[in-house]
Design a protein around this motif. Structure first.
Motif, short mmCIF file in Angstrom:
data_model
loop_
_atom_site.label_atom_id
_atom_site.label_comp_id
_atom_site.label_asym_id
_atom_site.label_seq_id
_atom_site.Cartn_x
_atom_site.Cartn_y
_atom_site.Cartn_z
N LEU A 1 11.63 8.57 4.87
CA LEU A 1 10.53 7.95 4.14
C LEU A 1 9.21 8.09 4.90
O LEU A 1 8.15 8.32 4.31
CB LEU A 1 10.83 6.46 3.90
N ILE A 2 9.30 7.96 6.21
CA ILE A 2 8.10 8.07 7.04
C ILE A 2 7.66 9.52 7.15
O ILE A 2 6.46 9.82 7.11
CB ILE A 2 8.35 7.45 8.42
N GLN A 3 8.60 10.44 7.25
CA GLN A 3 8.25 11.86 7.26
C GLN A 3 7.45 12.24 6.03
O GLN A 3 6.41 12.91 6.12
CB GLN A 3 9.52 12.72 7.33
N THR A 4 7.92 11.81 4.88
CA THR A 4 7.24 12.13 3.62
C THR A 4 5.86 11.49 3.56
O THR A 4 4.88 12.12 3.16
CB THR A 4 8.08 11.65 2.43
N ALA A 5 5.79 10.22 3.97
CA ALA A 5 4.51 9.50 3.92
C ALA A 5 3.49 10.11 4.87
O ALA A 5 2.30 10.21 4.55
CB ALA A 5 4.73 8.03 4.24
N TYR B 1 -2.26 -6.65 0.17
CA TYR B 1 -3.07 -6.36 1.36
C TYR B 1 -3.16 -4.86 1.65
O TYR B 1 -4.14 -4.38 2.21
CB TYR B 1 -2.44 -7.09 2.55
N SER B 2 -2.12 -4.11 1.24
CA SER B 2 -2.09 -2.68 1.52
C SER B 2 -3.06 -1.89 0.65
O SER B 2 -3.51 -0.81 1.04
CB SER B 2 -0.67 -2.13 1.31
N ALA C 1 -2.88 1.73 2.72
CA ALA C 1 -1.54 1.59 3.28
C ALA C 1 -0.45 1.48 2.23
O ALA C 1 0.65 1.03 2.53
CB ALA C 1 -1.50 0.37 4.20
N THR C 2 -0.72 1.91 1.01
CA THR C 2 0.30 1.77 -0.04
C THR C 2 1.52 2.66 0.20
O THR C 2 2.59 2.42 -0.34
CB THR C 2 -0.28 2.07 -1.43
N LEU D 1 5.11 2.51 9.84
CA LEU D 1 3.97 3.33 9.43
C LEU D 1 3.00 2.39 8.73
O LEU D 1 3.25 1.93 7.62
CB LEU D 1 4.41 4.46 8.49
N ALA D 2 1.91 2.09 9.43
CA ALA D 2 0.94 1.11 8.93
C ALA D 2 -0.34 1.22 9.75
O ALA D 2 -0.32 1.77 10.85
CB ALA D 2 1.51 -0.31 9.04
#
Length: 430
Positions: free
Chosen positions: A202-206, A358-359, A364-365, A385-386
């Motif tokens: 998920l983080i790789q893609t984001a 808040y995102s 940060a969505t 990831l933020a």
């Protein structure tokens, strides 16, 4: 005759200061005393994070609810960086007032003896903290002009119009973020199929989507075979025989431990200087900390290691450091990636930041919080990831140090609206 000789003036200086204050006779050898404080201060994390801070201001100013245009002045940024580093260097030098600072190239050829500038110094203990140097792969003809390293980026006083960056590690991703948000056309070249292949998918893609959103062109699965400066620009050829021309190539292919100073046969060297969990080498009373031991290339890890070694020499019997608990992060824009502890083969809890209003106005969505635990509920790690992930992950770092389980973590009430409350939600889902 000294009690302790420190070789290398990076984060080693922190240990030298402590030892001297405790009454030890201490010498610190640095080949260029203007570099006291190390790569992080002068050519690494301090100036690079400063650059990213101001680049993020420009990025934020491009919001559709704001009017007008903001541009970053590289010349003014260079001046501000220079002043910041000078002030920090002066402060470190002042703290070293009880340490014998010796400028010169050190050579460790035999136990307890260090040669520098034609003299031989002796000490009961030797602590090596010589850091690392940028790695230039074979075939790439580095010239510090149009084929450069991050050192040259931090000396720039005007922006290039276009740049290629080779490598998707921390330096590559941070520099891609900096240049792209500052209006430079960026092509990121990397050998792997995905960015940060050890991160959660998920983080790789984001991360990929985030880089593309700020305008970075991604060239994955491309390994540079040769890179040469020509009249048409840098001619880059790849392993698949394709090629491109770029006006500027930044090589960010990793770093290698500095071990050339060491020829003492009693001390083993493999990828770095071999040490045990107390950072003692294969020769008693000789230690290696930081990048040169090949464990973790992080300034805060080096500082923790040298302080641990000094406490051991002082007889305070400190606990061994758990390097799995050292926070690692990459300061990308608009969100950073941070990780601590274990992240594989464990129970996981995933909370997307899109669940929190808040995102929406913090870019940060696409962000995500992931925490990991064992089957008994003890927290063992996290990936984040933020925005300001490097700050948020410290919460999990403390939970690891305190050996907290999820029941204990749930007792903390996090603020609203914050990104930390998304981390709180992951604890409740474990």
């Amino acid at each position: 005759m000294y009690d302790i000789i420190f070789i290398g003036g990076g984060l080693n200086y922190a240990g030298a200061i402590v030892a001297a204050k405790k009454g030890k006779k201490v010498a610190l050898i640095e080949k260029d005393m203007r570099q006291l404080g190390g790569v992080c201060l002068h050519k690494g994390c301090i100036p690079s994070k400063m650059f990213l801070h101001y680049a993020n201001v420009v990025y934020e100013s491009k919001s559709d609810i704001l009017e007008g245009q903001t541009a970053l002045s590289m010349q003014k940024l260079f001046g501000k960086k220079t002043k910041l580093i000078e002030n920090a260097w002066q402060a470190i030098k002042k703290q070293c007032s009880h340490v014998d600072l010796i400028e010169g190239e050190a050579q460790l050829k035999e136990p307890h003896k260090v040669e520098v500038s034609g003299k031989t110094l002796e000490a009961e203990y030797i602590i090596m903290g010589t850091g690392s140097s940028a790695f230039i792969p074979e075939g790439i003809e580095y010239n510090a002009k149009d084929i450069i390293m991050s050192d040259e980026v931090l000396m720039m006083q005007e922006f290039p119009k276009k740049i290629a960056i080779y490598g998707s590690g921390a330096i590559g991703l941070e520099m891609a973020s900096f240049f792209a948000t500052s209006g430079v056309s960026v092509t990121l070249i990397y050998r792997e199929k995905s960015i940060q292949k050890r991160a959660n998918p998920l983080i790789q893609t984001a991360l990929k989507e985030q880089l593309e959103k700020i305008g970075v062109t991604l060239l994955s699965e491309h390994s540079i075979k040769t890179a040469k400066s020509t009249k048409k620009g840098v001619h880059i050829t790849f392993e698949d025989k394709s090629s491109i021309y770029m006006p500027l190539l930044l090589v960010a292919a990793g770093r290698r431990p500095n071990v050339d100073f060491l020829t003492c046969k009693e001390i083993e060297v493999e990828k770095g200087i071999v040490t045990d969990r107390f950072f003692e080498t294969t020769l008693a009373k000789h230690y290696a900390i930081g990048d040169c031991n090949g464990k973790l290339q992080l300034a805060h890890a080096a500082r923790a290691e040298v302080l641990n070694v000094v406490e051991r020499i002082l007889g305070n019997n400190p606990r061994p450091l758990n390097l799995d608990h050292v926070v690692k992060f990459i300061h990308t824009l608009s969100m950073s990636y941070a990780v601590v502890g274990k992240t594989e083969g464990l129970k996981s809890s995933i909370v997307p930041l899109s669940h929190f209003p808040y995102s929406a106005y913090n870019h940060a969505t696409k962000g995500v919080m992931i925490t990991y635990s064992d089957q008994e509920g003890f927290i063992l790690g996290a990936e984040i990831l933020a925005p300001n992930a490097e700050e948020l992950v410290a919460i999990v770092g403390m939970s690891l140090a305190g050996e907290m389980d999820t029941a204990q973590a749930k007792r903390t009430i996090f603020g609203h609206p914050t990104f930390s409350e998304a981390l709180e939600r992951t604890f409740f889902k474990l």
